[in-house]
Design a protein around this motif. Structure first.
Motif, PDB file in Angstrom:
ATOM      1  N   VAL A  18       0.849  -1.194   0.000  1.00 17.38           N
ATOM      2  CA  VAL A  18       0.000   0.000   0.000  1.00 17.38           C
ATOM      3  C   VAL A  18       0.875   1.230   0.000  1.00 17.38           C
ATOM      4  CG1 VAL A  18      -1.903  -1.172   1.180  1.00 17.38           C
ATOM      5  CG2 VAL A  18      -0.115  -0.076   2.535  1.00 17.38           C
ATOM      6  N   ASN A  19       0.240   2.388  -0.109  1.00 22.43           N
ATOM      7  CA  ASN A  19       0.989   3.626  -0.250  1.00 22.43           C
ATOM      8  C   ASN A  19       1.275   4.331   1.071  1.00 22.43           C
ATOM      9  OD1 ASN A  19       1.081   3.500  -3.113  1.00 22.43           O
ATOM     10  ND2 ASN A  19      -1.067   4.136  -3.176  1.00 22.43           N
ATOM     11  N   GLU A  23      -3.868   3.557   4.623  1.00 20.84           N
ATOM     12  CA  GLU A  23      -4.311   2.566   3.649  1.00 20.84           C
ATOM     13  C   GLU A  23      -4.011   1.156   4.135  1.00 20.84           C
ATOM     14  OE1 GLU A  23      -3.675   1.506  -1.108  1.00 20.84           O
ATOM     15  OE2 GLU A  23      -2.966   3.428  -0.285  1.00 20.84           O
ATOM     16  N   ALA A  24      -2.876   0.997   4.854  1.00 20.84           N
ATOM     17  CA  ALA A  24      -2.515  -0.314   5.392  1.00 20.84           C
ATOM     18  C   ALA A  24      -3.543  -0.754   6.435  1.00 20.84           C
ATOM     19  CB  ALA A  24      -1.115  -0.260   6.004  1.00 20.84           C
ATOM     20  N   ASN A  27      -6.831  -1.818   4.788  1.00 20.96           N
ATOM     21  CA  ASN A  27      -6.712  -3.126   4.146  1.00 20.96           C
ATOM     22  C   ASN A  27      -6.724  -4.253   5.178  1.00 20.96           C
ATOM     23  OD1 ASN A  27      -6.019  -3.390   0.988  1.00 20.96           O
ATOM     24  ND2 ASN A  27      -5.367  -1.367   1.714  1.00 20.96           N
ATOM     25  N   TYR A  36     -12.252  -8.349   1.874  1.00 18.59           N
ATOM     26  CA  TYR A  36     -11.140  -7.882   1.026  1.00 18.59           C
ATOM     27  C   TYR A  36     -11.345  -8.382  -0.392  1.00 18.59           C
ATOM     28  CZ  TYR A  36      -6.470  -7.360  -0.913  1.00 18.59           C
ATOM     29  OH  TYR A  36      -5.407  -7.016  -1.715  1.00 18.59           O
TER      30      TYR A  36
END
Length: 291
Positions: A18-19, A23-24, A27, A36
């Motif tokens: 991830v960025n 975001e992590a 997820n 997911y």
């Protein structure tokens, strides 16, 4: 770096790139909730390309991070478009492995040289220790010999001092008898003067024997060793000069005239190797002070 880390993960362990941190977290929550959304199935070409990329990155990571220089690198077929890239990695691995061997050989050589130098130093040190022990034993022998010589000289000095005292007493008794003689005045004066001169000489001898110290004995021993060509009379004169006796007293002590004493000092000046303007007294005093 992240992709390389993902490439070395064991097969069957799913990883997601991830960025950012937010975001992590999202997820992870989605993955745990079972909602997911997995990527769409890949085509065979995409799967192959992804596998080659993973293999490439994993190999680079193992070589650079873990120094795994002997791991097997699976090469694709020679007609594969990625063959050259993987082959380059294999060549790089072999090159690094050879350089590592050369480095290890160099280190081993350096270690061997260092051990050899240490061995040589230990041998030299042991040899120096033995030389020092030998020198110490020789010094101890020399000291023992000097002590024996000093003890012998002390005994001789005691004997000589006693003999001088007895001779002086006899000369004084003789002087009293000469004074009592009824003879020509000039003859009596010559006899008494000779007797007084002998008494004065004996007095100097006695004073010299009393003043002679252990350091004087060492001085004579070192002077004789440094100038072995000096005879016994010249050694005695050297000691008297060192003890600050004047020329007249020294001449009486050795039983010569003052002019004869000057001749001896001239010869001694040459024997001692002194320059024209160097003083025997200064040279002997400096020699005594250096012990």
């Amino acid at each position: 770096m992240v992709e390389s880390f993902q490439a070395v993960m064991p097969d069957g362990l799913e990883t997601i790139i991830v960025n950012n941190y937010q975001e992590a977290i999202e997820n992870i929550i989605t993955f745990k909730a079972g909602t997911y959304r997995h990527p769409e199935p890949e085509s065979e070409a995409e799967h192959h390309e992804k596998a080659i990329k993973k293999h490439f990155l994993a190999t680079i990571a193992r070589i650079s991070w873990f120094n795994m220089l002997d791991q097997h690198i699976a090469l694709p077929s020679a007609d594969d478009k990625y063959y050259t890239f993987i082959k380059a990695i294999e060549a790089m691995q072999a090159d690094i492995r050879e350089k590592e061997k050369e480095k290890n050989m160099e280190l081993e050589h350096m270690k061997h040289d260092e051990e050899q130098k240490q061995t040589e130093m230990v041998v030299k040190l042991n040899a120096q220790i033995e030389l020092n022990k030998k020198a110490a034993r020789e010094h101890e022998k020399e000291i023992a010999a000097l002590k024996t010589r000093i003890a012998t000289q002390d005994m001789e000095l005691t004997r000589v001092s006693t003999a001088i005292a007895e001779k002086t007493m006899s000369l004084r008794n003789l002087l009293d008898k000469i004074y009592a003689l009824d003879i020509d005045t000039d003859v009596k004066r010559q006899m008494t003067d000779s007797c007084l001169s002998l008494i004065e000489t004996e007095t100097i001898e006695k004073r010299l024997n009393i003043e002679l110290t252990e350091s004087d004995s060492v001085f004579l021993s070192r002077l004789q060793k440094k100038h072995p060509h000096l005879n016994q009379r010249e050694l005695r004169i050297s000691l008297l000069v060192k003890l600050n006796y004047d020329t007249k007293e020294i001449a009486r002590s050795v039983g010569i005239s003052t002019r004869g004493m000057e001749s001896i000092r001239y010869r001694m000046h040459k024997k001692l190797g002194l320059g024209k303007h160097q003083s025997i007294k200064t040279y002997l005093s400096d020699l005594a002070a250096s012990f």
